[in-house]
Design a protein around this motif. Structure first.
Motif, PDB file in Angstrom:
ATOM      1  N   ALA A  33      25.679 -33.751  53.584  1.00 19.27           N
ATOM      2  CA  ALA A  33      26.523 -32.547  53.458  1.00 19.27           C
ATOM      3  C   ALA A  33      27.330 -32.560  52.153  1.00 19.27           C
ATOM      4  CB  ALA A  33      27.413 -32.395  54.675  1.00 19.27           C
ATOM      5  N   GLU A  34      28.670 -32.491  52.236  1.00 20.95           N
ATOM      6  CA  GLU A  34      29.500 -32.415  51.005  1.00 20.95           C
ATOM      7  C   GLU A  34      29.361 -33.650  50.120  1.00 20.95           C
ATOM      8  OE1 GLU A  34      31.826 -32.255  54.303  1.00 20.95           O
ATOM      9  OE2 GLU A  34      30.249 -30.746  54.175  1.00 20.95           O
ATOM     10  N   LYS A  35      28.873 -34.754  50.687  1.00 17.23           N
ATOM     11  CA  LYS A  35      28.736 -35.973  49.885  1.00 17.23           C
ATOM     12  C   LYS A  35      27.589 -35.864  48.881  1.00 17.23           C
ATOM     13  CE  LYS A  35      30.602 -39.529  50.899  1.00 17.23           C
ATOM     14  NZ  LYS A  35      31.893 -40.139  50.494  1.00 17.23           N
ATOM     15  N   PHE A  36      26.804 -34.796  48.973  1.00 17.26           N
ATOM     16  CA  PHE A  36      25.709 -34.595  48.021  1.00 17.26           C
ATOM     17  C   PHE A  36      26.245 -34.046  46.701  1.00 17.26           C
ATOM     18  CE2 PHE A  36      22.403 -34.204  51.569  1.00 17.26           C
ATOM     19  CZ  PHE A  36      21.791 -35.400  51.238  1.00 17.26           C
ATOM     20  N   SER A  37      27.137 -34.782  46.052  1.00 17.52           N
ATOM     21  CA  SER A  37      27.626 -34.341  44.748  1.00 17.52           C
ATOM     22  C   SER A  37      26.635 -34.802  43.680  1.00 17.52           C
ATOM     23  CB  SER A  37      28.992 -34.973  44.472  1.00 17.52           C
ATOM     24  OG  SER A  37      28.847 -36.385  44.431  1.00 17.52           O
ATOM     25  N   TYR A  38      26.751 -34.244  42.487  1.00 16.55           N
ATOM     26  CA  TYR A  38      25.888 -34.685  41.385  1.00 16.55           C
ATOM     27  C   TYR A  38      26.064 -36.184  41.175  1.00 16.55           C
ATOM     28  CZ  TYR A  38      23.901 -35.519  36.843  1.00 16.55           C
ATOM     29  OH  TYR A  38      23.142 -36.044  35.824  1.00 16.55           O
ATOM     30  N   GLN A  39      27.335 -36.615  41.189  1.00 15.34           N
ATOM     31  CA  GLN A  39      27.656 -38.025  40.949  1.00 15.34           C
ATOM     32  C   GLN A  39      26.971 -38.942  41.968  1.00 15.34           C
ATOM     33  OE1 GLN A  39      31.874 -38.612  40.926  1.00 15.34           O
ATOM     34  NE2 GLN A  39      31.720 -40.804  40.523  1.00 15.34           N
ATOM     35  N   ASN A  40      27.032 -38.580  43.255  1.00 20.58           N
ATOM     36  CA  ASN A  40      26.446 -39.426  44.294  1.00 20.58           C
ATOM     37  C   ASN A  40      24.923 -39.439  44.236  1.00 20.58           C
ATOM     38  OD1 ASN A  40      28.982 -40.016  45.119  1.00 20.58           O
ATOM     39  ND2 ASN A  40      28.966 -38.762  46.960  1.00 20.58           N
ATOM     40  N   LEU A  41      24.337 -38.263  43.955  1.00 16.82           N
ATOM     41  CA  LEU A  41      22.875 -38.207  43.826  1.00 16.82           C
ATOM     42  C   LEU A  41      22.418 -39.019  42.623  1.00 16.82           C
ATOM     43  CD1 LEU A  41      21.764 -34.542  44.603  1.00 16.82           C
ATOM     44  CD2 LEU A  41      20.708 -36.597  45.518  1.00 16.82           C
ATOM     45  N   ASN A  42      23.187 -38.903  41.543  1.00 18.13           N
ATOM     46  CA  ASN A  42      22.838 -39.614  40.317  1.00 18.13           C
ATOM     47  C   ASN A  42      22.933 -41.126  40.513  1.00 18.13           C
ATOM     48  OD1 ASN A  42      21.987 -39.193  37.577  1.00 18.13           O
ATOM     49  ND2 ASN A  42      23.951 -40.060  36.941  1.00 18.13           N
ATOM     50  N   GLU A  43      23.915 -41.547  41.307  1.00 19.01           N
ATOM     51  CA  GLU A  43      24.079 -42.968  41.594  1.00 19.01           C
ATOM     52  C   GLU A  43      22.862 -43.492  42.363  1.00 19.01           C
ATOM     53  OE1 GLU A  43      27.425 -45.876  43.643  1.00 19.01           O
ATOM     54  OE2 GLU A  43      27.731 -43.703  43.655  1.00 19.01           O
ATOM     55  N   ALA A  44      22.401 -42.714  43.354  1.00 19.60           N
ATOM     56  CA  ALA A  44      21.213 -43.097  44.118  1.00 19.60           C
ATOM     57  C   ALA A  44      19.992 -43.133  43.199  1.00 19.60           C
ATOM     58  CB  ALA A  44      20.980 -42.106  45.257  1.00 19.60           C
ATOM     59  N   PHE A  45      19.907 -42.149  42.302  1.00 20.48           N
ATOM     60  CA  PHE A  45      18.811 -42.084  41.330  1.00 20.48           C
ATOM     61  C   PHE A  45      18.795 -43.345  40.464  1.00 20.48           C
ATOM     62  CE2 PHE A  45      18.208 -41.164  36.762  1.00 20.48           C
ATOM     63  CZ  PHE A  45      16.823 -41.026  36.739  1.00 20.48           C
ATOM     64  N   ARG A  46      19.982 -43.767  39.992  1.00 16.90           N
ATOM     65  CA  ARG A  46      20.055 -44.938  39.107  1.00 16.90           C
ATOM     66  C   ARG A  46      19.622 -46.217  39.813  1.00 16.90           C
ATOM     67  NH1 ARG A  46      25.622 -43.849  35.636  1.00 16.90           N
ATOM     68  NH2 ARG A  46      24.646 -42.489  34.075  1.00 16.90           N
ATOM     69  N   VAL A  47      19.975 -46.325  41.097  1.00 17.32           N
ATOM     70  CA  VAL A  47      19.527 -47.501  41.861  1.00 17.32           C
ATOM     71  C   VAL A  47      17.995 -47.510  41.912  1.00 17.32           C
ATOM     72  CG1 VAL A  47      19.446 -48.568  44.155  1.00 17.32           C
ATOM     73  CG2 VAL A  47      21.619 -47.698  43.270  1.00 17.32           C
ATOM     74  N   LEU A  48      17.397 -46.358  42.252  1.00 20.16           N
ATOM     75  CA  LEU A  48      15.941 -46.269  42.391  1.00 20.16           C
ATOM     76  C   LEU A  48      15.218 -46.519  41.074  1.00 20.16           C
ATOM     77  CD1 LEU A  48      15.634 -43.148  44.731  1.00 20.16           C
ATOM     78  CD2 LEU A  48      14.977 -45.494  45.314  1.00 20.16           C
ATOM     79  N   ILE A  49      15.685 -45.857  40.017  1.00 18.27           N
ATOM     80  CA  ILE A  49      14.974 -45.915  38.737  1.00 18.27           C
ATOM     81  C   ILE A  49      15.091 -47.306  38.123  1.00 18.27           C
ATOM     82  CG2 ILE A  49      16.734 -45.207  37.038  1.00 18.27           C
ATOM     83  CD1 ILE A  49      13.332 -43.446  37.449  1.00 18.27           C
TER      84      ILE A  49
END
Length: 272
Positions: free
Chosen positions: A130-146
């Motif tokens: 929900a609201e936790k889907f900020s750009y910052q949080n998504l980007n953090e998950a992206f950085r872990v994966l990449i």
């Protein structure tokens, strides 16, 4: 006797019924949300019958005991042990594969993952944040994966949207797709429509797929997912149901009913 394989004739041979929660029993929203008219009584009737009843949900905004307590406050006869949701299923997979997750989930879901090591993550688990889907949080998950040599992404469901009392809301599937696209990977879905998830509910009831029926408001994940496992799937015209679902290109429900009350009556009437 071919006619009896269709809806609602198939009810004669059923031994178990699996219900989705949000959109079938209640609509989430402010406070505890609201029970869908007739659904409290419908659950009571099904429980009083000779059928086994389980609840199979992709609810990932709260730990199971929290949302079961909410449903009990709304008046539903429901126990945590009857509810199957993605978080406990994901925890089992993480432990089995010795994975340490970075969690992009709603705060209320975090307690479900208390028993899992989260230091130096080597995978990402995404839920309906929900609201936790900020750009910052998504980007953090992206950085872990990449940053991983072999990135692993678990998605707790893959819904496109769901209904709250004030309208439709984007679901986890949209954000799952964003991470899949950015990292050029395929997420592993835990929850509906994953066959493993449905199978765990069938195993708990000790039933074969043809002995069970799934009732949901999500044509693709509830009905389609159940049908792919060999179960019958019935859609209710509540929750996120839209008229276009009845003309869908790939999934055709075994039956479509106005609500859970109508489905329960049809099932019970055909068992006598």
């Amino acid at each position: 006797m071919a006619a009896d394989t269709g809806w609602p004739g198939c009810a004669k041979s059923l031994k178990g019924v699996i219900l989705d929660l949000c959109g079938v029993l209640y609509d989430s929203g402010e406070g505890d949300g609201t029970a869908i008219p007739g659904s409290i009584e419908a659950v009571k009737k099904l429980k009083a019958s000779d059928l086994q009843l389980r609840f199979c949900t992709n609810e990932t905004q709260a730990a199971r005991d929290t949302f079961v307590a909410k449903l009990q406050r709304l008046g539903f006869d429901i126990l945590v042990s009857e509810v199957f949701s993605p978080a406990p299923a994901a925890v089992a997979v993480l432990k089995e594969r010795a994975l340490r997750p970075h969690l992009l989930v709603y705060d209320g879901l975090l307690p479900e993952f208390d028993s899992v090591d989260q230091t130096n993550p080597n995978c990402v688990v995404i839920g309906d944040a929900a609201e936790k889907f900020s750009y910052q949080n998504l980007n953090e998950a992206f950085r872990v994966l990449i940053g991983l040599e072999k990135p692993v992404l678990f998605s707790l469901g893959q819904g496109r949207y769901y209904k709250e009392t004030d309208g439709l809301n984007l679901d986890v599937g949209a954000y799952m797709k964003a991470l899949e696209y950015a990292c050029d990977l395929k997420a592993e879905v835990v929850g509906k429509p994953s066959p493993t998830f449905f199978q765990s509910v069938l195993n708990d009831m000790g039933l074969q797929p043809h002995e069970a029926l799934m009732i949901g408001d999500d044509l693709v994940n509830d009905v389609g997912g159940a049908q792919r496992c060999g179960m019958k799937g019935v859609q209710v015209r509540t929750g996120k149901y839209r008229p276009s679902d009845e003309r869908h290109s790939t999934v055709t429900a075994d039956g479509t009913v106005d609500d859970l009350a109508q489905a329960a009556d049809a099932i019970l009437n055909h068992r006598h």
